[in-house]
Design a protein around this motif. Structure first.
Motif, PDB file in Angstrom:
ATOM      1  N   ALA A1117      12.909   0.260  -4.290  1.00  0.00           N
ATOM      2  CA  ALA A1117      13.331  -1.141  -4.262  1.00  0.00           C
ATOM      3  C   ALA A1117      13.145  -1.735  -2.869  1.00  0.00           C
ATOM      4  N   VAL A1118      13.556  -0.980  -1.850  1.00  0.00           N
ATOM      5  CA  VAL A1118      13.482  -1.509  -0.485  1.00  0.00           C
ATOM      6  C   VAL A1118      12.027  -1.632  -0.044  1.00  0.00           C
ATOM      7  N   GLY A1119      11.212  -0.677  -0.432  1.00  0.00           N
ATOM      8  CA  GLY A1119       9.812  -0.728  -0.036  1.00  0.00           C
ATOM      9  C   GLY A1119       9.069  -1.908  -0.640  1.00  0.00           C
ATOM     10  N   CYS A1120       9.584  -2.460  -1.718  1.00  0.00           N
ATOM     11  CA  CYS A1120       8.970  -3.626  -2.339  1.00  0.00           C
ATOM     12  C   CYS A1120       9.672  -4.922  -1.954  1.00  0.00           C
ATOM     13  N   SER A1121      10.468  -4.885  -0.909  1.00  0.00           N
ATOM     14  CA  SER A1121      11.202  -6.080  -0.480  1.00  0.00           C
ATOM     15  C   SER A1121      10.228  -7.172  -0.018  1.00  0.00           C
ATOM     16  N   ASP A1122      10.662  -8.418  -0.223  1.00  0.00           N
ATOM     17  CA  ASP A1122       9.848  -9.546   0.231  1.00  0.00           C
ATOM     18  C   ASP A1122       9.805  -9.646   1.747  1.00  0.00           C
ATOM     19  N   ASP A1123      10.817  -9.096   2.385  1.00  0.00           N
ATOM     20  CA  ASP A1123      10.865  -9.106   3.852  1.00  0.00           C
ATOM     21  C   ASP A1123       9.982  -7.976   4.361  1.00  0.00           C
ATOM     22  N   GLU A1124       8.931  -8.333   5.055  1.00  0.00           N
ATOM     23  CA  GLU A1124       7.985  -7.320   5.519  1.00  0.00           C
ATOM     24  C   GLU A1124       8.631  -6.339   6.488  1.00  0.00           C
ATOM     25  N   GLY A1125       9.545  -6.853   7.300  1.00  0.00           N
ATOM     26  CA  GLY A1125      10.200  -5.974   8.265  1.00  0.00           C
ATOM     27  C   GLY A1125      11.010  -4.887   7.569  1.00  0.00           C
ATOM     28  N   VAL A1126      11.730  -5.267   6.501  1.00  0.00           N
ATOM     29  CA  VAL A1126      12.528  -4.297   5.756  1.00  0.00           C
ATOM     30  C   VAL A1126      11.615  -3.290   5.076  1.00  0.00           C
ATOM     31  N   ALA A1127      10.582  -3.789   4.394  1.00  0.00           N
ATOM     32  CA  ALA A1127       9.661  -2.896   3.698  1.00  0.00           C
ATOM     33  C   ALA A1127       8.952  -1.961   4.677  1.00  0.00           C
ATOM     34  N   PHE A1128       8.561  -2.513   5.808  1.00  0.00           N
ATOM     35  CA  PHE A1128       7.884  -1.699   6.820  1.00  0.00           C
ATOM     36  C   PHE A1128       8.799  -0.584   7.314  1.00  0.00           C
ATOM     37  N   PHE A1129      10.081  -0.937   7.547  1.00  0.00           N
ATOM     38  CA  PHE A1129      11.051   0.070   7.996  1.00  0.00           C
ATOM     39  C   PHE A1129      11.230   1.147   6.931  1.00  0.00           C
ATOM     40  N   ALA A1130      11.273   0.724   5.654  1.00  0.00           N
ATOM     41  CA  ALA A1130      11.449   1.687   4.572  1.00  0.00           C
ATOM     42  C   ALA A1130      10.273   2.652   4.504  1.00  0.00           C
ATOM     43  N   VAL A1131       9.056   2.113   4.613  1.00  0.00           N
ATOM     44  CA  VAL A1131       7.879   2.973   4.533  1.00  0.00           C
ATOM     45  C   VAL A1131       7.816   3.919   5.731  1.00  0.00           C
ATOM     46  N   HIS A1162       5.021   4.148  -5.835  1.00  0.00           N
ATOM     47  CA  HIS A1162       5.653   2.931  -6.350  1.00  0.00           C
ATOM     48  C   HIS A1162       5.411   1.751  -5.420  1.00  0.00           C
ATOM     49  N   ILE A1163       5.589   1.965  -4.140  1.00  0.00           N
ATOM     50  CA  ILE A1163       5.412   0.871  -3.172  1.00  0.00           C
ATOM     51  C   ILE A1163       3.954   0.420  -3.170  1.00  0.00           C
ATOM     52  N   MET A1164       3.034   1.373  -3.196  1.00  0.00           N
ATOM     53  CA  MET A1164       1.610   1.024  -3.186  1.00  0.00           C
ATOM     54  C   MET A1164       1.223   0.219  -4.422  1.00  0.00           C
ATOM     55  N   LYS A1165       1.865   0.520  -5.531  1.00  0.00           N
ATOM     56  CA  LYS A1165       1.502  -0.117  -6.791  1.00  0.00           C
ATOM     57  C   LYS A1165       2.157  -1.489  -6.942  1.00  0.00           C
ATOM     58  N   HIS A1166       3.410  -1.645  -6.430  1.00  0.00           N
ATOM     59  CA  HIS A1166       4.170  -2.853  -6.733  1.00  0.00           C
ATOM     60  C   HIS A1166       4.356  -3.785  -5.554  1.00  0.00           C
ATOM     61  N   VAL A1201      -1.988   7.664  -4.662  1.00  0.00           N
ATOM     62  CA  VAL A1201      -1.988   6.547  -3.706  1.00  0.00           C
ATOM     63  C   VAL A1201      -3.423   6.151  -3.364  1.00  0.00           C
ATOM     64  N   PHE A1202      -4.269   7.145  -3.145  1.00  0.00           N
ATOM     65  CA  PHE A1202      -5.664   6.832  -2.801  1.00  0.00           C
ATOM     66  C   PHE A1202      -6.398   6.211  -3.998  1.00  0.00           C
ATOM     67  N   THR A1203      -6.034   6.608  -5.181  1.00  0.00           N
ATOM     68  CA  THR A1203      -6.637   5.998  -6.376  1.00  0.00           C
ATOM     69  C   THR A1203      -6.307   4.512  -6.437  1.00  0.00           C
ATOM     70  N   ILE A1204      -5.027   4.203  -6.127  1.00  0.00           N
ATOM     71  CA  ILE A1204      -4.622   2.792  -6.121  1.00  0.00           C
ATOM     72  C   ILE A1204      -5.338   2.049  -4.990  1.00  0.00           C
ATOM     73  N   ALA A1205      -5.400   2.695  -3.817  1.00  0.00           N
ATOM     74  CA  ALA A1205      -6.030   2.047  -2.663  1.00  0.00           C
ATOM     75  C   ALA A1205      -7.519   1.806  -2.904  1.00  0.00           C
ATOM     76  N   ALA A1206      -8.160   2.656  -3.716  1.00  0.00           N
ATOM     77  CA  ALA A1206      -9.606   2.522  -3.943  1.00  0.00           C
ATOM     78  C   ALA A1206      -9.973   1.227  -4.641  1.00  0.00           C
ATOM     79  N   SER A1207      -9.068   0.696  -5.431  1.00  0.00           N
ATOM     80  CA  SER A1207      -9.347  -0.548  -6.152  1.00  0.00           C
ATOM     81  C   SER A1207      -8.966  -1.784  -5.357  1.00  0.00           C
TER      82      SER A1207
END
Length: 1407
Positions: A1117-1131, A1162-1166, A1201-1207
């Motif tokens: 949930a946190v990794g998909c936050s609209d706030d980039e700073g929060v998501a970045f911290f989570a990742v 999940h974060i990469m996909k959503h 993750v790389f499969t998702i990144a490839a597209s």
């Protein structure tokens, strides 16, 4: 022999010469004494001249013959009127006793049946002649009596012992010298200590001696049996031979057990001198310590009080003489004594095991009786003889109880004496208006409760209910009385064993009062509000509330202590996560948890709840928590039924019958109405007076249960009406009186003057009317005797009753009205407008004393079982019974007071209450107390920002301390605590000054978008007020707070498996709430989640899986936050945690890494944010670079993750992902292919996605890597064969390499051919058929069948109607290429393929 005689002769000579040298001896009245002294000196001189060392066998130097010869001189000296002579004589007697010269065991020639020592003590006591006795003589009398009582050289018992004690007692009362008074009191205390210590030592010696003799007897029997010799009478000889030795052993043993008792060193003079010094150490020590005060002696007693003191002294002497004569008449084994009721106990107790027990009993009973003496009317005089006597007797009784040993505690003689004498005395003194008397009575009761409660169940209830609770509840009781009661209750409440015993024996006993519940309720009532009691100032009211809170806190603490064995301190445990603990901080800075150490549970001295006691303790069958809980429930039902009865009798009876508490017959109900004293008398009268058939039956049974045999008519009516109040309706009265008359005549068929029951009925009615007429204030003209006689004419079968009979009835009713049996509520004196005059207070105390005395006397012969509790489960119902009252009291205390000590008390009480609720899993109670603490901490979201007071800061500390010590039990309560900690961090930011950028953002959005009420309310304030609040919050930013909060999170490693899951779950929810603020989300809890994940990573896998199931969802949930700073911290946090987790490695067959790395997928996909996706890819690339050797099941997440990144459309992301993938295929495969093989299909799928990407170079290189993967399959087929998994079960050996190796490669190539652009699919087609040609010789027939199904899929795409437009291009390129390649493969492996696949190939050409 000669030397010892010389020593004694020297001693006697000096004493006699000292008497002769006295000037007073020259007087004529002392001539006989003078002559006797000279004669004694001559005899001593002659003895020394004629004795020689060789004369006969040596005799004991401690012979009693010399004492007999010379005591007459000292007796004459004691009778002298000269103080100096008397003092010298007493001093010599003392030394004679110390040296053992005067033993006194020989018979007294002057008084038959007496021993010489009795005559000696009598002569010493006769030296005290009352208040006019010289002060030096008084002190010397005290010394010699103490020596005689405590010495081992002589024995005084029974009446003589009482006489010695009485003399010291009288000296204390009559002496004007403060030194003598204090010495006499200390001497009495020492005497009592010796008397009771000797009794205990004798009992211990008897037990050891019996054991020793039994062992010797057993050994002798075994010896005789082994030698086969008949047993002779040697046993008796052994006993006789050992008896003197045993007596000597007994003497030394008693001396060892009595501190301060003098032991004479027989033989040398130096030894005797040391013994003498030891004998005087108590008395002389006291006298020396008071030399300074002696210089300022108390004023002499006025002359008009002398006669009064002497008279009172004579009265005391008579009391002691009576006891002494009684004891002398009573033989140790006599059973024929007859005495008054007061001596019943002594009559019944005819079998003292030893004379020392009898001595102790007589002394104890004497002081009990002295303490019962009434004081004179009027205000008490502190100097009065009677008051000082009462206080001294209570002091001495308290000292006896304080040092009570096993014999005193368990012997029936003393137990009965306590019941019959001491408890009755306490019922009188327990309501005394004299503070000292009242205080001593309370102290004695505490000692009884500590040591004798098993024998005094009924007495304890009387004392609590009739004295303690009555005094506290009464508005007219003085502050001093209430205060001393509260202090006593504090001592009682501090004993966990005592509190649990009270609850079990009274609140769970259906026949006893709810002492514990009433006590807690009353203490809570006092602690909550001011009552405006008469004569009590606001300051005193404050003190009472504070003391009541103290009692409640101690009750709660006692529950914690009792159940401490169930409590598991998380910080005394060790878990696997220990290696992640940070360095502990300086404990000196942790002031916030200084009180936590006080929570370490320790039982009181009288409590023991160890497991081995649960089954072995006496009375264990009765101490059954389940049984007692059922009894408690029945008692509650009964009380509820009584309450319903007092409101509506029929409903109450029906309820109790439905619950099975009373039977269904009328007689059962009638017995209940008779036996239950808590029923409202008026309601009983209304119920049995009803006209219904059932009520009549109950009424008949009720009256038939009364026995009026041999009672006069008025007495019978009184007994009839003492249980209920007559109803107001005449018809009801008529029915009741009619049945009464019938019952009275049935009980007295021949003993009445009534001709029939009708006469008794009419007379009974007239008696009721007479009572109303004579005793009602509303009747102005009272009925005369003649009127009454006239009213009853002709009622006895048309004849008159005798006038004398009616006159007697009239006189009895006039003297005393007919009333119901008095109850406690009837004795309460109502106050008018809060005014209680002294007379009313005195009357109330007298009523209280009379009620308590009557109940104590009634209970003295009652035996009630007392359960000594051992089970810890008793605390659960105790706490459930009183937690609401405790909650209200502590909350009101916090709300009303600003006093630091009161705040500390209330918070301690709440902390203890939370501990109890946690131990027993009482979630409602636990959550309620936690929420209350949260409210007082002002850390709730709706509390806003206000100035923090001391109570708020202390509440915060308490919450933090609970979180640290009770974390294993908090469950849902973690939510409230963690919310408070989150808000605390916000307060710390505000208090310490937030960074400019953050402050600006918060201020800008405070009034517009912020959903956080704290920020809105704070930054809407004016700057000056905000500055003041910031200053008040400064303490929350102190190091102690920061360290204490950090300890909660670092200490999470010590929480058990369930507790850490609760902790993580609620911390995640609090973190989401923090991040939901769109204007200024906070990451405090998110940071703590990262920390606890790091700390707890060392837990066992099962626990960690449960933890990460929650944390993984949170990071999703946190990794998909609209706030980039929060998501970045989570990742980034995920990266750090993943790196740390991967370092631990993983065994084959497990999938912990796959679960841990799933949030990256999940974060990469959503999360569509480019920066976050780039961050995810970089994090994965960094993990592959640094942790490739340790990655096992995590490869699946990496390739996903790389499969998702490839597209992705961003070339940098695709290039970065592909670069890492290529590195894995080119390098990692070489070294760790066995670890990656289970994810081989995922790797090929990722390469397929890269092949279909929008970047041609990447696509071509990806196809090359697929070709390389095929080479790995061909080179290492055995790895695929050895791989065991659930994804593709093989039917037979050899299929795994196809399913896991070749099939994924060829299938993904077919997908590339079907999906990608021309150049890419051409390249893919070429690689696919090259693999077939190169490695086809290893394929089986089944594999070829599956493979051609894949090949045929290439041509299926153009069979779809929607794709007809591209047919021409596809035929010209891919189709031709595919067909030529197919033919080449078919041709190359024709022998294998033709039999099965040739028809299918032809069919592909026919679409």
């Amino acid at each position: 022999m000669q030397q010892s005689k010389q020593t004694r002769s020297m001693f006697l000579t000096r004493a006699l010469e000292r008497i002769l040298a006295d000037k007073e001896l020259k007087r004529s009245q002392n001539s006989q004494l003078k002559k006797a002294c000279r004669l004694a000196l001559d005899e001593i001189k002659q003895d020394l001249e004629h004795d020689s060392p060789g004369d006969g066998p040596p005799k004991s130097p401690f012979t009693i013959i010399e004492a007999d010869r010379y005591f007459l001189v000292f007796e004459m000296a004691c009778k002298s009127k000269s103080p100096s002579i008397v003092t010298a004589a007493l001093d010599c007697l003392q030394k004679m006793i110390v040296y053992g010269i005067l033993v006194g065991n020989a018979p007294d020639s002057s008084v038959p049946g007496k021993r010489l020592i009795d005559r000696v003590i009598d002569a010493i006591c006769q030296c005290f002649n009352g208040i006019q006795t010289d002060e030096h003589v008084q002190l010397q009398i005290i010394k010699v009596l103490l020596t005689a009582v405590t010495s081992n050289n002589c024995e005084i018992h029974e009446g003589t012992l009482l006489q010695a004690v009485r003399t010291c007692y009288n000296i204390y009362l009559a002496s004007r010298n403060m030194v003598n008074q204090t010495t006499a009191r200390a001497t009495l205390t020492q005497m009592l200590n010796v008397i009771f210590s000797r009794m205990e030592a004798q009992a211990e010696y008897d037990i050891s001696l019996a054991k020793k003799l039994q062992e010797e007897k057993d050994n002798e029997q075994e010896l005789n049996q082994s030698l086969q010799v008949p047993i002779n009478e040697q046993n008796g000889e052994i006993v006789q031979d050992d008896a003197p030795e045993s007596d000597q052993h007994h003497t030394s043993m008693v001396a060892d057990h009595t501190n301060g008792i003098m032991t004479s060193q027989k033989g040398e003079e130096n030894g005797a001198t040391e013994s003498e010094d030891g004998a005087f150490q108590v008395v002389n020590g006291i006298a020396e310590s008071l030399d300074d005060s002696a210089s300022s002696v108390v004023e002499e007693i006025v002359s008009n009080i002398v006669d009064f003191v002497v008279a009172q002294n004579e009265e005391e002497e008579a009391e002691f003489d009576q006891l002494a004569s009684m004891s002398s008449r009573l033989s140790v084994t006599s059973s024929d004594a007859t005495s008054s009721h007061n001596d019943d106990l002594l009559k019944r107790s005819v079998n003292f095991s030893h004379v020392l027990q009898k001595d102790a009993f007589l002394v104890f009973r004497s002081f009990c009786k002295l303490s019962m003496k009434l004081l004179s009317d009027g205000p008490p005089d502190p100097k009065s003889h009677e008051l000082r006597s009462k206080i001294l007797s209570l002091h001495l009784l308290h000292s006896i109880l304080q040092s009570a040993g096993p014999v005193f505690k368990d012997n029936d003689m003393f137990i009965n004496a306590i019941k019959q004498y001491l408890c009755v005395a306490l019922s009188k003194n327990g309501v005394s208006s004299v503070p000292d008397v009242f205080h001593l009575s309370l102290e004695i009761f505490v000692k009884l409760l500590e040591n004798f409660k098993t024998h005094l169940k009924v007495q304890i209830q009387v004392f609590f209910k009739e004295i303690f609770l009555n005094i506290l509840e009464s508005p007219s009781s003085s502050f001093q009385h209430k205060w001393m009661v509260l202090e006593t209750l504090l001592k009682i409440c501090s004993d966990a064993q005592c509190m649990v015993d009270i609850y079990v024996n009274y609140d769970c006993d259906i026949n006893a009062a709810n002492v514990f519940h009433q006590l807690v309720t009353l203490l809570c009532k006092i602690a909550q509000v001011s009552h405006n009691h008469v004569g009590i100032t606001p300051a005193q009211e404050h003190m009472m509330r504070k003391k009541s809170l103290e009692c409640l806190v101690m009750i709660t603490k006692s529950m914690v202590e009792w159940s401490s064995e169930l409590y598991i301190n998380p910080h005394s445990m060790s878990h696997l996560g220990k290696e992640h603990l940070p360095e502990p901080g300086n404990p000196g800075n942790l002031s916030i948890t200084s009180s936590v150490s006080n929570m370490d549970s320790t039982h009181s001295l009288n409590s023991d709840t160890s497991d081995h006691l649960l089954n072995s303790a006496p009375g264990g069958a009765a101490d059954n928590p389940e049984t007692l809980e059922v009894m408690k429930q029945q008692k509650d039902i009964l009380e509820q039924g009584i309450l319903m009865f007092n409101r509506k009798p029929s409903k109450g009876i029906a309820f109790l019958q439905a619950q099975g508490m009373i039977g269904n017959t009328a007689n059962d109900v009638a017995e209940f109405l008779h036996s239950e004293t808590r029923l409202n008398p008026s309601e009983i009268g209304d119920y049995i007076g009803e006209h219904d058939k059932w009520n009549k039956e109950v009424m008949y049974s009720y009256i038939d249960n009364l026995d009026f045999s041999s009672l006069d008519f008025v007495t019978a009516i009184r007994r009839f009406l003492e249980g209920f109040r007559l109803p107001g309706e005449a018809q009801k009265i008529d029915r009741l009186m009619e049945k009464f008359a019938s019952r009275y005549c049935d009980c007295n068929p021949h003993g009445t003057i009534f001709a029939s029951a009708d006469a008794a009925y009419v007379l009974g009615y007239s008696v009721i009317m007479l009572t109303t007429d004579l005793h009602s204030s509303q009747v102005k003209r009272k009925m005369t005797k003649e009127d009454y006689i006239r009213m009853n004419r002709g009622i006895n079968d048309s004849k008159d009753l005798p006038s004398e009979y009616l006159e007697n009835i009239y006189d009895q009713i006039k003297k005393k009205e007919i009333s119901i049996k008095p109850t406690r509520s009837d004795n309460k004196v109502s106050t008018l407008k809060g005014i209680a005059p002294a007379a009313q207070r005195l009357r109330e105390m007298q009523d209280m004393a009379s009620t308590a005395k009557a109940l104590m006397e009634a209970a003295s012969h009652v035996e009630a079982e007392f359960i000594c509790t051992t089970h810890y489960e008793h605390v659960r119902p105790m706490f459930k019974l009183c937690w609401r009252s405790l909650m209200v009291a502590f909350s009101m205390g916090l709300q009303d007071f600003e006093d630091k000590q009161v705040i500390s008390l209330c918070l301690d009480g709440m902390r203890y209450a939370v501990r109890v609720a946690c131990i027993f899993g009482l979630s409602l109670e636990r959550d309620t107390f936690i929420q209350a603490l949260s409210r007082f901490s002002l850390l709730q979201a709706n509390a806003g920002i206000r100035e923090l007071k001391l109570k708020n800061i202390e509440a915060i500390k308490t919450l933090i301390s609970i979180a640290y010590t009770d974390g294993n039990y908090l469950q849902e309560s973690w939510h409230e605590i963690l919310k408070c900690i989150s808000h605390l961090e916000l307060l710390q930011l505000i208090g310490s000054g937030v960074r400019d950028q953050a402050t600006t953002a918060m201020k800008r959005s405070a009034g517009i978008m912020d959903n956080n009420p704290i920020l809105t309310k704070t930054f809407g304030m004016e700057q000056r007020k905000l500055a003041t609040i910031q200053e008040s919050m400064g303490e929350t930013s102190s190091q102690s707070f920061v360290v204490a909060v950090d300890r909660i999170f670092t200490g999470s490693t010590r929480l058990d498996g369930d507790a850490i899951v609760d902790f993580v779950q609620w911390l995640s929810k609090v973190s989401l709430n923090e991040l939901c603020n769109p204007s200024h989300p906070r990451m405090f809890s998110l940071q703590k989640i990262v920390e606890i994940s790091y700390y707890n990573m060392g837990r066992i896998r099962i626990q960690w899986s449960r933890i990460w199931a929650i944390l993984g969802e949170h990071f999703n949930a946190v990794g998909c936050s609209d706030d980039e700073g929060v998501a970045f911290f989570a990742v980034d946090s995920l990266r750090q945690l993943s790196t740390k987790f991967l370092e631990k490695g993983e065994l084959p067959g497990f999938s912990f890494q796959k679960d841990f790395l799933r949030p990256f997928e999940h974060i990469m996909k959503h999360n569509p944010t480019l920066m976050i996706q780039d961050m995810v890819v970089r994090c994965i690339a960094q993990m592959v670079s640094s942790q490739a050797p340790n990655i096992k099941s995590g490869w699946k997440n990496i390739f996903t993750v790389f499969t998702i990144a490839a597209s992705h459309q961003d070339e940098s992301i695709v290039e970065l992902a592909f670069e890492t993938t290529a590195n894995i295929i080119n390098e990692t495969f070489q070294f760790y292919f066995s670890s990656i093989i289970h994810c081989f299909q995922d790797a090929v799928s990722a390469l397929r996605e890269f092949s279909c990407s929008a970047f041609p170079d990447t696509s071509m290189e990806a196809i090359r890597l697929i070709r390389q993967c095929a080479d790995y399959v061909a080179l290492k087929p055995e790895l695929f064969e050895d791989l065991i998994g659930d994804e593709a079960p093989a039917s037979r050996t050899g299929e795994r390499v196809w399913v896991r190796g070749w099939f994924p490669v060829l299938f993904e190539l077919s997908c590339i051919i079907s999906r990608c652009k021309l150049d890419v699919r051409t390249r893919g087609l070429t690689v696919m058929f090259e693999i077939m040609k190169t490695h086809g010789h290893t394929f089986t027939e089944n594999w070829w069948n599956d493979l051609f199904q894949i090949i045929f899929r290439i041509f299926d795409q153009m069979k779809i109607p929607e794709q007809q437009i591209e047919k021409s291009d596809w035929f010209a390129t891919t189709c031709n290429h595919a067909l030529f390649a197919l033919c080449d493969v078919f041709t190359q492996y024709y022998d294998i393929l033709a039999p099965t696949l040739l028809p299918d190939v032809y069919n592909q050409l026919l679409w």
